[in-house]
Design a protein around this motif. Structure first.
Motif, short mmCIF file in Angstrom:
data_model
loop_
_atom_site.label_atom_id
_atom_site.label_comp_id
_atom_site.label_asym_id
_atom_site.label_seq_id
_atom_site.Cartn_x
_atom_site.Cartn_y
_atom_site.Cartn_z
N GLN A 243 0.83 -1.20 0.00
CA GLN A 243 0.00 0.00 0.00
C GLN A 243 0.87 1.25 0.00
O GLN A 243 0.59 2.21 -0.72
N LEU A 244 1.92 1.22 0.81
CA LEU A 244 2.84 2.37 0.85
C LEU A 244 3.46 2.61 -0.53
O LEU A 244 3.50 3.75 -1.01
N ILE A 245 3.93 1.55 -1.13
CA ILE A 245 4.59 1.67 -2.43
C ILE A 245 3.61 2.21 -3.47
O ILE A 245 3.96 3.08 -4.28
N ARG A 246 2.39 1.72 -3.43
CA ARG A 246 1.38 2.21 -4.37
C ARG A 246 1.16 3.72 -4.19
O ARG A 246 1.09 4.47 -5.14
N GLU A 247 1.06 4.13 -2.92
CA GLU A 247 0.86 5.56 -2.62
C GLU A 247 2.04 6.40 -3.11
O GLU A 247 1.87 7.48 -3.66
N ILE A 248 3.24 5.89 -2.86
CA ILE A 248 4.45 6.61 -3.28
C ILE A 248 4.49 6.73 -4.80
O ILE A 248 4.78 7.79 -5.34
N LYS A 249 4.18 5.62 -5.46
CA LYS A 249 4.17 5.64 -6.94
C LYS A 249 3.13 6.62 -7.46
O LYS A 249 3.29 7.19 -8.53
N ASP A 250 2.06 6.81 -6.69
CA ASP A 250 1.01 7.76 -7.10
C ASP A 250 1.36 9.20 -6.76
O ASP A 250 0.53 10.10 -6.94
N GLY A 251 2.55 9.43 -6.21
CA GLY A 251 3.00 10.79 -5.97
C GLY A 251 3.08 11.22 -4.52
O GLY A 251 3.52 12.33 -4.22
N ASN A 252 2.67 10.37 -3.60
CA ASN A 252 2.74 10.72 -2.17
C ASN A 252 4.13 10.37 -1.65
O ASN A 252 4.31 9.46 -0.82
N ILE A 253 5.14 11.10 -2.14
CA ILE A 253 6.53 10.73 -1.90
C ILE A 253 6.97 10.85 -0.45
O ILE A 253 7.95 10.24 -0.05
N GLU A 254 6.26 11.65 0.36
CA GLU A 254 6.66 11.76 1.76
C GLU A 254 6.50 10.44 2.52
O GLU A 254 7.11 10.23 3.57
N LEU A 255 5.71 9.52 1.96
CA LEU A 255 5.55 8.21 2.60
C LEU A 255 6.80 7.34 2.47
O LEU A 255 6.92 6.32 3.14
N TYR A 256 7.72 7.75 1.61
CA TYR A 256 8.95 6.96 1.45
C TYR A 256 9.74 6.92 2.76
O TYR A 256 10.39 5.92 3.07
N SER A 257 9.66 7.98 3.56
CA SER A 257 10.38 7.99 4.84
C SER A 257 9.84 6.89 5.77
O SER A 257 10.59 6.30 6.53
N GLU A 258 8.55 6.60 5.67
CA GLU A 258 8.00 5.53 6.49
C GLU A 258 8.53 4.17 6.03
O GLU A 258 8.87 3.30 6.85
N LEU A 259 8.64 4.02 4.73
CA LEU A 259 9.20 2.79 4.18
C LEU A 259 10.67 2.63 4.63
O LEU A 259 11.10 1.54 5.02
N MET A 260 11.38 3.72 4.62
CA MET A 260 12.78 3.69 5.07
C MET A 260 12.88 3.30 6.53
O MET A 260 13.73 2.51 6.92
N GLN A 261 12.01 3.88 7.34
CA GLN A 261 12.06 3.56 8.77
C GLN A 261 11.84 2.08 9.03
O GLN A 261 12.42 1.52 9.95
N ARG A 262 11.02 1.45 8.23
CA ARG A 262 10.75 0.02 8.42
C ARG A 262 12.00 -0.84 8.19
O ARG A 262 12.16 -1.88 8.80
N TYR A 263 12.85 -0.42 7.26
CA TYR A 263 13.96 -1.29 6.85
C TYR A 263 15.36 -0.73 7.12
O TYR A 263 16.33 -1.45 6.95
N GLN A 264 15.45 0.49 7.53
CA GLN A 264 16.76 1.13 7.66
C GLN A 264 17.70 0.36 8.60
O GLN A 264 18.87 0.15 8.28
N ARG A 265 17.20 -0.04 9.75
CA ARG A 265 18.07 -0.72 10.72
C ARG A 265 18.58 -2.06 10.17
O ARG A 265 19.75 -2.39 10.31
N LYS A 266 17.70 -2.82 9.55
CA LYS A 266 18.10 -4.12 9.01
C LYS A 266 19.11 -3.96 7.86
O LYS A 266 20.09 -4.68 7.77
N ILE A 267 18.83 -3.01 6.98
CA ILE A 267 19.73 -2.81 5.84
C ILE A 267 21.08 -2.29 6.32
O ILE A 267 22.13 -2.74 5.85
N LEU A 268 21.07 -1.38 7.28
CA LEU A 268 22.33 -0.88 7.82
C LEU A 268 23.12 -2.01 8.47
O LEU A 268 24.34 -2.11 8.28
N ALA A 269 22.46 -2.87 9.23
CA ALA A 269 23.15 -4.00 9.87
C ALA A 269 23.74 -4.93 8.82
O ALA A 269 24.89 -5.38 8.95
N PHE A 270 22.98 -5.20 7.77
CA PHE A 270 23.48 -6.07 6.70
C PHE A 270 24.71 -5.46 6.04
O PHE A 270 25.73 -6.13 5.86
#
Length: 197
Positions: free
Chosen positions: A5-32
């Motif tokens: 749903q987030l990705i769909r919203e972002i693709k539709d132009g609601n780009i500020e939601l990308y920060s929420e997507l980042m928050q979900r994965y930032q710690r795991k990706i940084l650890a990797f």
């Protein structure tokens, strides 16, 4: 809201939601990324590469198709490629792990001598994993530290599930062979997940 749903919203132009997507994965990706860079003594660039990963993901988000992979798998793939590109730039091939391995000696009830022995064992396991070829090392990190399943690892490494299983088998066998001469008892029993799967 789900990733889709987030990705769909972002693709539709609601780009500020990308920060929420980042928050979900930032710690795991940084650890990797941190795990992949540790042996090359490049941990200082982990945050930069994490940011670069999310930037690349953002730029390519319009082309991302959920039918091909989950967002997390796609993100790990971008992170892995970003790290490999950086390592090639630095002409470094030695990569290691940090203290992600469960260390039973961390308990305050453990005697100092036992703690020191445990620390040495953890260090030896890290060195053994660092000596693995890149794909074996990445597979071990994704499986043992990031908790990805076989299919997710296969997607990240662009392999089949059976190839991932084979890769993990060879990686574990190699680590075990390197460590067995140093330990009378099986070392893997002390590190959850290292030879149980």
């Amino acid at each position: 809201m789900t990733d889709s749903q987030l990705i769909r919203e972002i693709k539709d132009g609601n780009i500020e939601l990308y920060s929420e997507l980042m928050q979900r994965y930032q710690r795991k990706i940084l650890a990797f990324i941190f795990h992949m860079l540790k042996g090359a003594k490049m941990e200082s660039v982990a945050e930069d590469l994490c940011s670069e990963t999310f930037y690349k993901a953002y730029r390519s988000l319009q082309t991302f198709r959920e039918t091909d992979a989950s967002f997390s798998t796609w993100l790990y793939t971008i992170a892995r490629n970003t790290v490999l590109s950086e390592l090639r730039k630095q002409k470094s091939t030695t990569v290691s792990l940090d203290d992600g391995i469960h260390n039973p000696a961390a308990s305050p009830d453990v005697m100092p001598e036992q703690r020191m022995l445990q620390s040495e064992k953890v260090s030896m396991v890290r060195e053994a994993i660092n000596s693995l070829p890149e794909k074996q090392r990445a597979a071990i990190i994704l499986r043992e530290y990031e908790g990805l399943d076989y299919q997710e690892i296969a997607d990240v490494l662009s392999l089949t599930v059976s190839s991932v299983k084979s890769l993990l088998f060879r990686a574990r066998a190699s680590v075990k062979a390197q460590l067995e001469p140093y330990f009378a008892e099986p070392i893997f029993q002390e590190y959850e997940g290292m030879n149980q799967r």
